[in-house]
Write a protein that holds these residues in place. Sequence first.
Motif, PDB file in Angstrom:
ATOM      1  N   TRP A  57    -119.683  13.888  14.351  1.00  0.00           N
ATOM      2  CA  TRP A  57    -120.944  14.642  14.269  1.00  0.00           C
ATOM      3  C   TRP A  57    -120.717  16.146  14.433  1.00  0.00           C
ATOM      4  O   TRP A  57    -121.276  16.952  13.680  1.00  0.00           O
ATOM      5  CB  TRP A  57    -121.894  14.107  15.345  1.00  0.00           C
ATOM      6  N   HIS A  58    -119.896  16.540  15.387  1.00  0.00           N
ATOM      7  CA  HIS A  58    -119.759  17.974  15.680  1.00  0.00           C
ATOM      8  C   HIS A  58    -119.020  18.729  14.571  1.00  0.00           C
ATOM      9  O   HIS A  58    -119.011  19.944  14.559  1.00  0.00           O
ATOM     10  CB  HIS A  58    -119.061  18.192  17.035  1.00  0.00           C
ATOM     11  N   GLU A  59    -118.413  17.990  13.631  1.00  0.00           N
ATOM     12  CA  GLU A  59    -117.713  18.661  12.524  1.00  0.00           C
ATOM     13  C   GLU A  59    -118.516  18.616  11.221  1.00  0.00           C
ATOM     14  O   GLU A  59    -118.002  18.932  10.155  1.00  0.00           O
ATOM     15  CB  GLU A  59    -116.348  17.997  12.284  1.00  0.00           C
ATOM     16  N   ARG A  60    -119.793  18.239  11.304  1.00  0.00           N
ATOM     17  CA  ARG A  60    -120.546  17.988  10.073  1.00  0.00           C
ATOM     18  C   ARG A  60    -120.752  19.243   9.214  1.00  0.00           C
ATOM     19  O   ARG A  60    -120.944  19.138   8.018  1.00  0.00           O
ATOM     20  CB  ARG A  60    -121.894  17.331  10.399  1.00  0.00           C
ATOM     21  N   THR A  61    -120.712  20.418   9.822  1.00  0.00           N
ATOM     22  CA  THR A  61    -120.898  21.642   9.029  1.00  0.00           C
ATOM     23  C   THR A  61    -119.573  22.285   8.638  1.00  0.00           C
ATOM     24  O   THR A  61    -119.546  23.303   7.952  1.00  0.00           O
ATOM     25  CB  THR A  61    -121.740  22.669   9.814  1.00  0.00           C
ATOM     26  N   ASP A  62    -118.470  21.697   9.062  1.00  0.00           N
ATOM     27  CA  ASP A  62    -117.150  22.275   8.802  1.00  0.00           C
ATOM     28  C   ASP A  62    -116.814  22.205   7.317  1.00  0.00           C
ATOM     29  O   ASP A  62    -117.040  21.191   6.657  1.00  0.00           O
ATOM     30  CB  ASP A  62    -116.101  21.495   9.611  1.00  0.00           C
ATOM     31  N   GLU A  63    -116.279  23.284   6.779  1.00  0.00           N
ATOM     32  CA  GLU A  63    -115.918  23.314   5.357  1.00  0.00           C
ATOM     33  C   GLU A  63    -114.412  23.381   5.157  1.00  0.00           C
ATOM     34  O   GLU A  63    -113.930  23.676   4.064  1.00  0.00           O
ATOM     35  CB  GLU A  63    -116.617  24.498   4.664  1.00  0.00           C
ATOM     36  N   GLY A  64    -113.662  23.096   6.222  1.00  0.00           N
ATOM     37  CA  GLY A  64    -112.204  23.167   6.116  1.00  0.00           C
ATOM     38  C   GLY A  64    -111.629  22.067   5.230  1.00  0.00           C
ATOM     39  O   GLY A  64    -110.605  22.269   4.581  1.00  0.00           O
ATOM     40  N   LYS A  65    -112.276  20.904   5.199  1.00  0.00           N
ATOM     41  CA  LYS A  65    -111.803  19.800   4.373  1.00  0.00           C
ATOM     42  C   LYS A  65    -112.932  19.348   3.465  1.00  0.00           C
ATOM     43  O   LYS A  65    -114.094  19.327   3.871  1.00  0.00           O
ATOM     44  CB  LYS A  65    -111.381  18.611   5.256  1.00  0.00           C
ATOM     45  N   SER A  66    -112.576  18.992   2.254  1.00  0.00           N
ATOM     46  CA  SER A  66    -113.595  18.487   1.337  1.00  0.00           C
ATOM     47  C   SER A  66    -112.957  17.499   0.374  1.00  0.00           C
ATOM     48  O   SER A  66    -111.732  17.376   0.294  1.00  0.00           O
ATOM     49  CB  SER A  66    -114.253  19.633   0.564  1.00  0.00           C
ATOM     50  N   LEU A  67    -113.825  16.824  -0.336  1.00  0.00           N
ATOM     51  CA  LEU A  67    -113.412  15.817  -1.310  1.00  0.00           C
ATOM     52  C   LEU A  67    -113.968  16.265  -2.649  1.00  0.00           C
ATOM     53  O   LEU A  67    -115.163  16.554  -2.760  1.00  0.00           O
ATOM     54  CB  LEU A  67    -114.021  14.475  -0.895  1.00  0.00           C
ATOM     55  N   GLU A  68    -113.108  16.362  -3.655  1.00  0.00           N
ATOM     56  CA  GLU A  68    -113.569  16.787  -4.971  1.00  0.00           C
ATOM     57  C   GLU A  68    -113.245  15.696  -5.972  1.00  0.00           C
ATOM     58  O   GLU A  68    -112.214  15.027  -5.874  1.00  0.00           O
ATOM     59  CB  GLU A  68    -112.884  18.101  -5.370  1.00  0.00           C
ATOM     60  N   SER A  69    -114.186  15.506  -6.915  1.00  0.00           N
ATOM     61  CA  SER A  69    -113.925  14.506  -7.944  1.00  0.00           C
ATOM     62  C   SER A  69    -112.782  14.986  -8.825  1.00  0.00           C
ATOM     63  O   SER A  69    -112.508  16.179  -8.939  1.00  0.00           O
ATOM     64  CB  SER A  69    -115.193  14.246  -8.769  1.00  0.00           C
ATOM     65  N   ASP A  70    -112.113  14.048  -9.473  1.00  0.00           N
ATOM     66  CA  ASP A  70    -110.861  14.354 -10.158  1.00  0.00           C
ATOM     67  C   ASP A  70    -111.061  14.542 -11.663  1.00  0.00           C
ATOM     68  O   ASP A  70    -111.088  15.659 -12.162  1.00  0.00           O
ATOM     69  CB  ASP A  70    -109.865  13.229  -9.864  1.00  0.00           C
TER      70      ASP A  70
END
Length: 211
Positions: A57-70
């Motif tokens: 929960w406490h990392e919900r606004t973090d943008e350090g990691k993301s998932l992108e479609s390929d």
Amino acid sequence: MPHEHNHSHCHDEGHDHDHDHDTNDLGPQDSLYSYIDRSNVVALNANNPGEIVIKPWHERTDEGKSLESDADDQMIIRVPFTGSVRLRSVLLKTGPGDRTPSKVQLFANQENMDFDDIEDKTPTQELDVAQGREVGEYAVKTAKFSNVSSLTLFFPEGQGADTIQIYYLGFLGHWTERKNNPVITVYETQANIADHPKVQGTEGNFSSPQS
């Protein structure tokens, strides 16, 4: 007088916490993060494994990691739970801008779906996804998600860009251990069927002296 004092606590015995309250009341205490079987989360058509966007929960606004479609702007994320979940809402932080999915289709208890399977299935619910920098909360029809052991999320298209991007995926609701009641019911039904021949046999015994 002590009895009256105790009586004032009786409302605590009820299942107040189980009744649907306004989703505005939902928060960290309703997060299902710890009940996700994170080692078995699968993301299809993603540039890296899906587990990284399922964060505490406490990392919900973090943008350090993301998932992108390929390959295109579609993605499937399969999320198994460690028990039975009554889902209240889905949390998504996506984007930015045109890389936001236009919608997400939710499939309850549909194991191992891929892009071929998903075209033929009707989603349990479909939600439109809004652009924005915040974590969006999307309430679901709880009655349709009252006994969920796995959830498949299908993002069918983006909002203009070649790919979609997801920073955070979370779930709010209630978790319970898997109930064994359905299994017991099956055994009871089988036992009842087995009893019937005995009843008929007993009737036969009664009629035999007259024959």
